[in-house]
Design an enzyme around this catalytic site. Structure first.
Site, PDB file in Angstrom:
ATOM      1  N   LYS A 118      30.280   1.175  -9.596  1.00  7.89           N
ATOM      2  CA  LYS A 118      31.466   0.267 -10.044  1.00  7.89           C
ATOM      3  C   LYS A 118      32.290   0.769 -11.003  1.00  7.89           C
ATOM      4  O   LYS A 118      32.580   0.272 -12.109  1.00  7.89           O
ATOM      5  CB  LYS A 118      30.427  -1.155 -10.472  1.00  7.89           C
ATOM      6  CG  LYS A 118      31.352  -2.279 -10.803  1.00  7.89           C
ATOM      7  CD  LYS A 118      32.102  -2.908  -9.549  1.00  7.89           C
ATOM      8  CE  LYS A 118      33.123  -3.630 -10.017  1.00  7.89           C
ATOM      9  NZ  LYS A 118      33.853  -4.303  -8.809  1.00  7.89           N
ATOM     10  N   ASP A 143      30.293  -4.711  -5.002  1.00  6.54           N
ATOM     11  CA  ASP A 143      30.684  -5.861  -4.498  1.00  6.54           C
ATOM     12  C   ASP A 143      30.936  -5.531  -3.093  1.00  6.54           C
ATOM     13  O   ASP A 143      30.565  -6.550  -2.274  1.00  6.54           O
ATOM     14  CB  ASP A 143      31.982  -6.444  -5.460  1.00  6.54           C
ATOM     15  CG  ASP A 143      32.727  -5.386  -6.031  1.00  6.54           C
ATOM     16  OD1 ASP A 143      32.489  -4.260  -5.680  1.00  6.54           O
ATOM     17  OD2 ASP A 143      34.045  -5.695  -6.137  1.00  6.54           O
ATOM     18  N   ASP A 189      18.191  -3.778  -8.204  1.00  6.63           N
ATOM     19  CA  ASP A 189      17.512  -4.805  -8.366  1.00  6.63           C
ATOM     20  C   ASP A 189      17.987  -5.979  -7.708  1.00  6.63           C
ATOM     21  O   ASP A 189      17.346  -6.724  -6.737  1.00  6.63           O
ATOM     22  CB  ASP A 189      17.228  -5.102  -9.869  1.00  6.63           C
ATOM     23  CG  ASP A 189      16.118  -6.094  -9.967  1.00  6.63           C
ATOM     24  OD1 ASP A 189      15.379  -6.656  -8.981  1.00  6.63           O
ATOM     25  OD2 ASP A 189      16.026  -6.522 -11.279  1.00  6.63           O
TER      26      ASP A 189
HETATM   27  N1  GGG Z   1       6.514  -7.825  -8.963  1.00  3.31           N
HETATM   28  C1  GGG Z   1       7.706  -8.117  -9.106  1.00  3.31           C
HETATM   29  C2  GGG Z   1       8.009  -8.928 -10.262  1.00  3.31           C
HETATM   30  O1  GGG Z   1       6.745  -9.125 -10.878  1.00  3.31           O
HETATM   31  N2  GGG Z   1       9.002  -8.926 -10.815  1.00  3.31           N
HETATM   32  C3  GGG Z   1       9.520  -9.723 -11.946  1.00  3.31           C
HETATM   33  C4  GGG Z   1      10.806  -9.083 -12.321  1.00  3.31           C
HETATM   34  O2  GGG Z   1      11.706  -9.792 -12.659  1.00  3.31           O
HETATM   35  N3  GGG Z   1      10.867  -7.989 -12.160  1.00  3.31           N
HETATM   36  C5  GGG Z   1      12.217  -7.146 -12.719  1.00  3.31           C
HETATM   37  C6  GGG Z   1      12.197  -5.740 -11.910  1.00  3.31           C
HETATM   38  O3  GGG Z   1      11.725  -5.444 -11.027  1.00  3.31           O
HETATM   39  O4  GGG Z   1      12.800  -5.029 -12.837  1.00  3.31           O
END
Ligand code: GGG
Length: 352
Positions: A188, A221, A245
């Site tokens: 970006k 995007d 993410d």
């Molecule tokens: N198993 C995945 C988990 O617990 N995710 C929660 C979360 O918000 N994770 C943020 C990330 O993976 O950076």
């Protein structure tokens, strides 16, 4: 016979439900490599935080470091602020153990319906390499004048040359092992002119080391649009912590359900244990109902077995999952069925 010491952190919500089923499957399958496990169940969760004020005990990181791998469920409880479990356990673990490669595959299995029209099995097949230790999730910043009209919050993105180059290099090396040999770097830099420009400069440097890989750069995007418009165009994707993410929730959904999305948090140098977890969260809305799909956790177990060198076990479980999905006889609600977490794991167990 190899014995692997695995730290198991089920965490919150459906985390322990899916991890328990995945442990059953791994236990049964490990004979394919004459392997066995010592499971060390650690009750680190938001519930523990509510009871004791801490999620990870004082010696917690030393305890974890003594394991061959960490098998992790999910964190998050509705009555605990979301940043507490993520910033006390998940993100510090990735940084302390230098798990800088977050591998997140997305594959459209036969028998699974994509919400996108006319997608053939296997047509969506991408591997996202998400930077996992810095970027937008660095705990750098602060707040001033809290609770007043003058309140300020500063969140600093941290991009280092070392951090960018090493995730880009890992992704190019990963692309080399795949048949399409194609890589897309997500950026970006038109708007984020410091961190993302450094990212792009590192991309230009690293891609020159991999002339056999067809590589290109794409704005995040545009990538979000293309993940929906033509997901089959992507092979290896490499992205910063935040972009990776977000995009991997999208890739999971276009491949049918987040209930199949596995992930590995890898320390490639193997100085520290790597960590394996489903992409999904703790899902408070279905906790305790016994209907969470355990396949994301089971497929995360497959990634763990590959990391531990147990290819036969990994292949046996992957094949069993593929057959269960293809037959369509057993389906949790996210896949349009009425079966339970245990039914789904039992169906896999019957084939490994
Ligand atoms: N198993 C995945 C988990 O617990 N995710 C929660 C979360 O918000 N994770 C943020 C990330 O993976 O950076």
């Amino acid at each position: 016979m190899a014995t692997f010491r695995i730290a198991v952190i089920g965490g919150d919500g459906i985390g322990p439900e899916v991890i328990d089923q995945a442990v059953r499957v791994l236990e049964k399958a490990a004979h394919h490599d004459q392997a066995q496990f010592e499971w060390n169940h650690l009750p680190w969760s938001s519930t523990r935080f509510k009871e004791t004020g801490v999620m990870v005990p004082a010696d917690g990181w030393d305890v974890l470091a003594r394991h061959d791998a960490i098998f992790f469920g999910a964190v998050g409880l509705p009555d605990v602020p979301d940043q507490i479990p993520v910033h006390s356990l998940l993100l510090p673990m990735r940084r302390k153990f230098d798990q800088y490669v977050n591998l997140r595959p997305a594959y459209l299995f036969d028998g699974v319906t994509s919400p996108l029209r006319d997608k053939a099995p296997g047509s969506i097949d991408m591997m996202v390499y998400r930077e996992n230790t810095e970027g937008e999730y660095a705990p750098v910043g602060g707040r001033m004048y809290q609770g007043t009209d003058a309140e300020i919050a500063i969140q600093t993105n941290v991009f280092t040359r070392r951090g960018c180059e090493r995730i880009l290099r890992a992704a190019f090396e990963g692309a080399r092992k795949r048949s399409r040999k194609k890589l897309t770097s997500i950026t970006k830099s038109n708007a984020q002119v410091y961190g993302m420009v450094l990212w792009d400069e590192c991309f230009a440097k690293v891609r020159a080391e991999f002339p056999d890989i067809q590589s290109s750069s794409l704005l995040v995007d545009a990538a979000a649009m293309d993940f929906v418009r033509k997901p089959e165009a992507f092979d290896v994707v490499v992205a910063s912590n935040l972009f990776g993410d977000i995009l991997t929730d999208l890739s999971a959904m276009v491949a049918g359900t987040v209930g199949l999305a596995s992930s590995a948090n890898i320390n490639p140098e193997r100085t520290f244990p790597s960590m394996f977890e489903p992409v999904h969260g703790s899902a408070p809305d279905i906790t305790g109902k016994g209907i969470a799909n355990p396949l994301a956790a089971i497929l995360s177990g497959v990634l763990m077995m590959r990391h531990l060198g147990c290819e036969k076990t990994a292949n046996a479980i992957q094949k069993a999952v593929t057959e269960v999905l293809k037959s369509g006889k057993t389906r949790t609600p996210d896949l349009g069925g009425k079966d339970t977490t245990q039914d789904m794991a039992d169906a896999v167990l019957a084939l490994v």
